[in-house]
Design a protein around this motif. Structure first.
Motif, PDB file in Angstrom:
ATOM      1  N   ALA A   1       0.815  -1.209   0.000  1.00  0.00           N
ATOM      2  CA  ALA A   1       0.000   0.000   0.000  1.00  0.00           C
ATOM      3  C   ALA A   1       0.850   1.262   0.000  1.00  0.00           C
ATOM      4  CB  ALA A   1      -0.929   0.004   1.213  1.00  0.00           C
ATOM      5  N   ASP A   2       2.023   1.215   0.638  1.00  0.00           N
ATOM      6  CA  ASP A   2       2.864   2.404   0.705  1.00  0.00           C
ATOM      7  C   ASP A   2       3.921   2.446  -0.400  1.00  0.00           C
ATOM      8  OD1 ASP A   2       4.325   0.281   1.578  1.00  0.00           O
ATOM      9  OD2 ASP A   2       5.044   1.225   3.430  1.00  0.00           O
ATOM     10  N   THR A   3       3.850   1.544  -1.359  1.00  0.00           N
ATOM     11  CA  THR A   3       4.791   1.563  -2.487  1.00  0.00           C
ATOM     12  C   THR A   3       4.533   2.801  -3.342  1.00  0.00           C
ATOM     13  OG1 THR A   3       4.867  -0.852  -2.550  1.00  0.00           O
ATOM     14  CG2 THR A   3       5.634   0.314  -4.508  1.00  0.00           C
ATOM     15  N   ASN A   4       5.595   3.465  -3.728  1.00  0.00           N
ATOM     16  CA  ASN A   4       5.458   4.652  -4.560  1.00  0.00           C
ATOM     17  C   ASN A   4       4.716   4.307  -5.859  1.00  0.00           C
ATOM     18  OD1 ASN A   4       5.936   6.825  -6.392  1.00  0.00           O
ATOM     19  ND2 ASN A   4       7.704   7.434  -5.175  1.00  0.00           N
ATOM     20  N   PRO A   5       3.613   4.986  -6.166  1.00  0.00           N
ATOM     21  CA  PRO A   5       2.863   4.671  -7.389  1.00  0.00           C
ATOM     22  C   PRO A   5       3.698   4.770  -8.654  1.00  0.00           C
ATOM     23  CG  PRO A   5       1.566   6.114  -5.964  1.00  0.00           C
ATOM     24  CD  PRO A   5       2.941   6.032  -5.368  1.00  0.00           C
ATOM     25  N   TRP A   6       4.689   5.668  -8.643  1.00  0.00           N
ATOM     26  CA  TRP A   6       5.521   5.804  -9.848  1.00  0.00           C
ATOM     27  C   TRP A   6       6.430   4.589 -10.029  1.00  0.00           C
ATOM     28  CZ3 TRP A   6       4.337   8.842 -13.607  1.00  0.00           C
ATOM     29  CH2 TRP A   6       3.586   9.988 -13.352  1.00  0.00           C
ATOM     30  N   LEU A   7       6.796   3.931  -8.926  1.00  0.00           N
ATOM     31  CA  LEU A   7       7.548   2.686  -9.043  1.00  0.00           C
ATOM     32  C   LEU A   7       6.668   1.599  -9.655  1.00  0.00           C
ATOM     33  CD1 LEU A   7      10.014   0.915  -8.542  1.00  0.00           C
ATOM     34  CD2 LEU A   7       9.206   0.564  -6.184  1.00  0.00           C
ATOM     35  N   VAL A   8       5.396   1.551  -9.240  1.00  0.00           N
ATOM     36  CA  VAL A   8       4.460   0.578  -9.820  1.00  0.00           C
ATOM     37  C   VAL A   8       4.302   0.848 -11.310  1.00  0.00           C
ATOM     38  CG1 VAL A   8       2.104  -0.305  -9.744  1.00  0.00           C
ATOM     39  CG2 VAL A   8       3.258   0.357  -7.619  1.00  0.00           C
ATOM     40  N   ARG A   9       4.140   2.104 -11.676  1.00  0.00           N
ATOM     41  CA  ARG A   9       3.982   2.455 -13.091  1.00  0.00           C
ATOM     42  C   ARG A   9       5.231   2.102 -13.887  1.00  0.00           C
ATOM     43  NH1 ARG A   9       1.617   7.971 -10.801  1.00  0.00           N
ATOM     44  NH2 ARG A   9      -0.536   7.274 -10.427  1.00  0.00           N
ATOM     45  N   ALA A  10       6.412   2.302 -13.273  1.00  0.00           N
ATOM     46  CA  ALA A  10       7.656   1.959 -13.958  1.00  0.00           C
ATOM     47  C   ALA A  10       7.741   0.454 -14.209  1.00  0.00           C
ATOM     48  CB  ALA A  10       8.856   2.436 -13.142  1.00  0.00           C
ATOM     49  N   LEU A  11       7.346  -0.339 -13.194  1.00  0.00           N
ATOM     50  CA  LEU A  11       7.348  -1.795 -13.378  1.00  0.00           C
ATOM     51  C   LEU A  11       6.417  -2.209 -14.511  1.00  0.00           C
ATOM     52  CD1 LEU A  11       7.312  -3.076  -9.680  1.00  0.00           C
ATOM     53  CD2 LEU A  11       9.153  -3.389 -11.352  1.00  0.00           C
ATOM     54  N   LEU A  12       5.222  -1.628 -14.543  1.00  0.00           N
ATOM     55  CA  LEU A  12       4.270  -1.973 -15.594  1.00  0.00           C
ATOM     56  C   LEU A  12       4.755  -1.500 -16.960  1.00  0.00           C
ATOM     57  CD1 LEU A  12       1.014  -1.187 -13.620  1.00  0.00           C
ATOM     58  CD2 LEU A  12       1.706  -3.431 -14.472  1.00  0.00           C
ATOM     59  N   LEU A  13       5.431  -0.363 -16.992  1.00  0.00           N
ATOM     60  CA  LEU A  13       6.009   0.116 -18.252  1.00  0.00           C
ATOM     61  C   LEU A  13       7.054  -0.869 -18.776  1.00  0.00           C
ATOM     62  CD1 LEU A  13       6.245   2.570 -20.266  1.00  0.00           C
ATOM     63  CD2 LEU A  13       8.147   3.338 -18.840  1.00  0.00           C
ATOM     64  N   ILE A  14       7.929  -1.332 -17.874  1.00  0.00           N
ATOM     65  CA  ILE A  14       8.954  -2.306 -18.274  1.00  0.00           C
ATOM     66  C   ILE A  14       8.314  -3.622 -18.696  1.00  0.00           C
ATOM     67  CG2 ILE A  14      10.939  -3.643 -17.454  1.00  0.00           C
ATOM     68  CD1 ILE A  14      11.513  -1.283 -15.526  1.00  0.00           C
ATOM     69  N   GLY A  15       7.282  -4.049 -17.945  1.00  0.00           N
ATOM     70  CA  GLY A  15       6.593  -5.280 -18.316  1.00  0.00           C
ATOM     71  C   GLY A  15       5.970  -5.198 -19.695  1.00  0.00           C
ATOM     72  N   GLY A  16       5.343  -4.065 -20.007  1.00  0.00           N
ATOM     73  CA  GLY A  16       4.768  -3.891 -21.331  1.00  0.00           C
ATOM     74  C   GLY A  16       5.831  -3.833 -22.413  1.00  0.00           C
ATOM     75  N   PHE A  17       6.953  -3.177 -22.118  1.00  0.00           N
ATOM     76  CA  PHE A  17       8.030  -3.060 -23.108  1.00  0.00           C
ATOM     77  C   PHE A  17       8.622  -4.431 -23.441  1.00  0.00           C
ATOM     78  CE2 PHE A  17      12.465  -2.148 -24.329  1.00  0.00           C
ATOM     79  CZ  PHE A  17      12.230  -1.264 -25.378  1.00  0.00           C
ATOM     80  N   THR A  18       8.835  -5.252 -22.427  1.00  0.00           N
ATOM     81  CA  THR A  18       9.426  -6.569 -22.682  1.00  0.00           C
ATOM     82  C   THR A  18       8.431  -7.507 -23.365  1.00  0.00           C
ATOM     83  OG1 THR A  18       8.835  -7.191 -20.415  1.00  0.00           O
ATOM     84  CG2 THR A  18      11.064  -6.396 -20.788  1.00  0.00           C
ATOM     85  N   LEU A  19       7.182  -7.542 -22.874  1.00  0.00           N
ATOM     86  CA  LEU A  19       6.189  -8.413 -23.496  1.00  0.00           C
ATOM     87  C   LEU A  19       5.853  -7.950 -24.914  1.00  0.00           C
ATOM     88  CD1 LEU A  19       3.670  -9.324 -20.675  1.00  0.00           C
ATOM     89  CD2 LEU A  19       5.213 -10.831 -21.900  1.00  0.00           C
ATOM     90  N   GLY A  20       5.915  -6.642 -25.162  1.00  0.00           N
ATOM     91  CA  GLY A  20       5.686  -6.141 -26.514  1.00  0.00           C
ATOM     92  C   GLY A  20       6.698  -6.695 -27.498  1.00  0.00           C
ATOM     93  N   HIS A  21       7.955  -6.812 -27.073  1.00  0.00           N
ATOM     94  CA  HIS A  21       8.975  -7.420 -27.922  1.00  0.00           C
ATOM     95  C   HIS A  21       8.631  -8.878 -28.222  1.00  0.00           C
ATOM     96  CE1 HIS A  21      11.612  -3.941 -27.280  1.00  0.00           C
ATOM     97  NE2 HIS A  21      12.357  -4.433 -28.248  1.00  0.00           N
ATOM     98  N   SER A  22       8.212  -9.595 -27.192  1.00  0.00           N
ATOM     99  CA  SER A  22       7.893 -11.012 -27.386  1.00  0.00           C
ATOM    100  C   SER A  22       6.694 -11.194 -28.306  1.00  0.00           C
ATOM    101  CB  SER A  22       7.611 -11.657 -26.022  1.00  0.00           C
ATOM    102  OG  SER A  22       7.207 -13.003 -26.184  1.00  0.00           O
ATOM    103  N   VAL A  23       5.626 -10.425 -28.079  1.00  0.00           N
ATOM    104  CA  VAL A  23       4.419 -10.547 -28.893  1.00  0.00           C
ATOM    105  C   VAL A  23       4.727 -10.253 -30.363  1.00  0.00           C
ATOM    106  CG1 VAL A  23       2.162  -9.504 -29.349  1.00  0.00           C
ATOM    107  CG2 VAL A  23       2.815 -10.086 -27.016  1.00  0.00           C
ATOM    108  N   GLY A  24       5.443  -9.160 -30.616  1.00  0.00           N
ATOM    109  CA  GLY A  24       5.761  -8.798 -31.996  1.00  0.00           C
ATOM    110  C   GLY A  24       6.654  -9.812 -32.679  1.00  0.00           C
ATOM    111  N   ALA A  25       7.675 -10.291 -31.975  1.00  0.00           N
ATOM    112  CA  ALA A  25       8.599 -11.259 -32.579  1.00  0.00           C
ATOM    113  C   ALA A  25       7.924 -12.600 -32.849  1.00  0.00           C
ATOM    114  CB  ALA A  25       9.806 -11.455 -31.661  1.00  0.00           C
TER     115      ALA A  25
END
Length: 501
Positions: free
Chosen positions: A357-381
């Motif tokens: 609950a006390d995790t910085n929201p921007w850290l959560v957003r950064a994790l999701l951004l990285i997750g989307g970036f990596t999975l986007g590579h996999s999906v496209g390839a």
């Protein structure tokens, strides 16, 4: 439309036209699967129905998509991809208007079913037109288009839906489709080439009568099992019937010279492996997108709109990946891109388990951004790899079967991860209203287990990616960088058996 505007549309390159039409239509189809979620409460109040009854609005849409999906390949080959695609978009648009004008829940469900039936034709027919228009050496660039409807639309659906519900009316969740579809229809009528047909046999009625209800019942059971209970008679009967229909369809299709579903494509190792990787990746991604917003609201007390904004960076990461993926594939190779991307995405999913609950929201957003970036590579390839060795006459069947696998993967991911969540939550989330962290209560453990289950799907996809051979991916890169002659030679080497040393 003015003469100047018409002339401008006619001047559009047909390749550009089909990309724009496919992206626009598929964006709306994918967005419509999620945009209504946040509007269900408003629909309940205006139409005077219970939330349980209103849930049928989404169920009907998903089941209708599943019903028409197996027929898409044959229709596109028999009547021509352009005609079928534009007809489906027209029906989708008309049904959207009727949904917005619906006067009762029964009417809304009926029009949502029609909308879903048209949407089930758009994805495979549009993708077949795309891959026929672009030769293998140009398909890596398509990832920049394909990832938009796949990744961004489901993420923006709740945000747009929440905006309309708060400022206008839930009916605008459907009206928003009309101007975009109208532009796609105009562009298709004026800019696409003639209605080219592919050789098509007589319709396999037996395959249709088995696959359409079987696929629909299986999707229904998987998507509703964790909600209604896996032991409920409704889910047990529907699921068993769906499995029986699908098994019968597989047995009969393998014995039929021209089946509705060309399951013999699965005998080609490269297509089969890429399809299974896509299925597992879809299960993990859609499962995470299902469970993480629930966790963010249930445990931490975030609003639906705030949760949508927090998870949206995942879609931004996927968009960024679509721009970088062709370069990454050229530098690292398809196999390395897929395996590295899946490993990184697994790490991100694991880190999401530790969010409190006390995790910085921007850290959560950064994790999701990285997750989307990596999975986007996999999906496209993976999409680039799946159709690398498919000939144009079989492209309609190949894209349709690929879409079927993705649909099953999405439903399977939500079903399994929803069941893990339900099993882990042996009590109500104590302290949720106070915003306590993941260390409190069985609900937190349930969400953690569900996110780990999503990571497990990615781990399975990663294991499948390790079975890819360098010869397979080398052929794809050769097509892209060395021209037609080298491509033919690379394909020949890729299909040849390995030489023992």
């Amino acid at each position: 439309m003015t003469d100047t505007g018409t002339a401008g549309i006619r001047a559009v390159n047909p390749k550009v036209a089909i990309r724009l039409i496919y992206v626009a239509a598929m964006f709306l189809v994918a967005m419509d699967a999620t945009i209504v979620n946040v509007a269900l409460l408003a629909i309940c109040k205006e139409l005077a129905v219970s939330p349980a009854e209103a849930g049928t609005v989404n169920i009907g849409y998903l089941v209708a998509v599943a019903l028409t999906l197996p027929l898409a390949g044959w229709l596109g080959d028999r009547f021509g991809g352009k005609r079928v695609l534009l007809s489906a978009i027209i029906v989708f648009t008309a049904a959207s208007v009727c949904c917005g004008l619906a006067w009762s829940l029964d009417g809304l469900i009926l029009f949502r079913v029609i909308q879903g039936a048209a949407g089930g034709l758009i994805a495979p027919v549009g993708m077949a037109l795309l891959f026929r228009a672009f030769p293998p050496e140009e398909r890596a660039r398509l990832s920049r288009s394909l990832v938009l409807p796949i990744a961004v639309a489901p993420a923006v659906g709740p945000i747009i839906g929440g905006f309309f519900v708060d400022t206008l009316s839930w009916r605008w969740c459907f009206y928003i489709n009309v101007p975009i579809c109208a532009l796609a229809i105009a562009l298709g009528l004026l800019a696409l080439k003639g209605n080219e047909r592919q050789p098509a046999s007589q319709l396999d009625f037996v395959g249709l009568l088995l696959s359409a209800p079987g696929f629909a019942m299986l999707i229904y059971a998987l998507s509703q099992g964790s909600i209604r209970g896996w032991g409920s008679p409704e889910i047990v009967v529907t699921g068993l019937l769906g499995v029986m229909f699908m098994i019968a369809m597989i047995v009969i299709s393998l014995r039929t010279p021209a089946p509705l579903l060309q399951l013999r494509l699965m005998s080609e190792r490269l297509y089969r492996t890429a399809g299974l990787i896509a299925l597992c990746t879809s299960a993990g991604l859609l499962g995470m997108l299902y469970v993480f917003p629930l966790m963010y609201q249930d445990l931490f007390g975030a609003s639906a709109f705030h949760t949508g904004l927090t998870t949206f960076p995942e879609a931004l990461g996927l968009m960024a990946a679509s721009q970088c993926m062709p370069w990454s594939v050229q530098k690292l190779g398809v196999r390395r891109v897929i395996t590295i991307a899946l490993l990184c995405a697994m790490a991100v999913f694991g880190a999401l388990c530790l969010v409190q609950a006390d995790t910085n929201p921007w850290l959560v957003r950064a994790l999701l951004l990285i997750g989307g970036f990596t999975l986007g590579h996999s999906v496209g390839a993976v999409q680039l790899l799946a159709f690398a060795q498919v000939e144009p006459p079989r492209m309609g069947q190949a894209t349709m079967l690929f879409q079927v696998q993705n649909r099953l993967g999405s439903a399977l991911g939500v079903a399994v991860i929803g069941s893990v969540l339900a099993a882990g939550m042996t009590g109500s989330p104590a302290g949720a209203a106070a915003g306590v962290g993941l260390s409190a209560g069985p609900a937190a453990l349930g969400y953690q287990a569900a996110l780990l289950a999503a990571a497990a799907f990615l781990a399975l996809a990663w294991g499948l990616a390790l079975t890819l051979r360098e010869a397979d991916t080398a052929g794809v890169l050769a097509r892209r960088s060395q021209g037609p002659a080298a491509a033919a030679e690379a394909a020949k080497r890729a299909k040849a058996p390995p030489v023992s040393s």
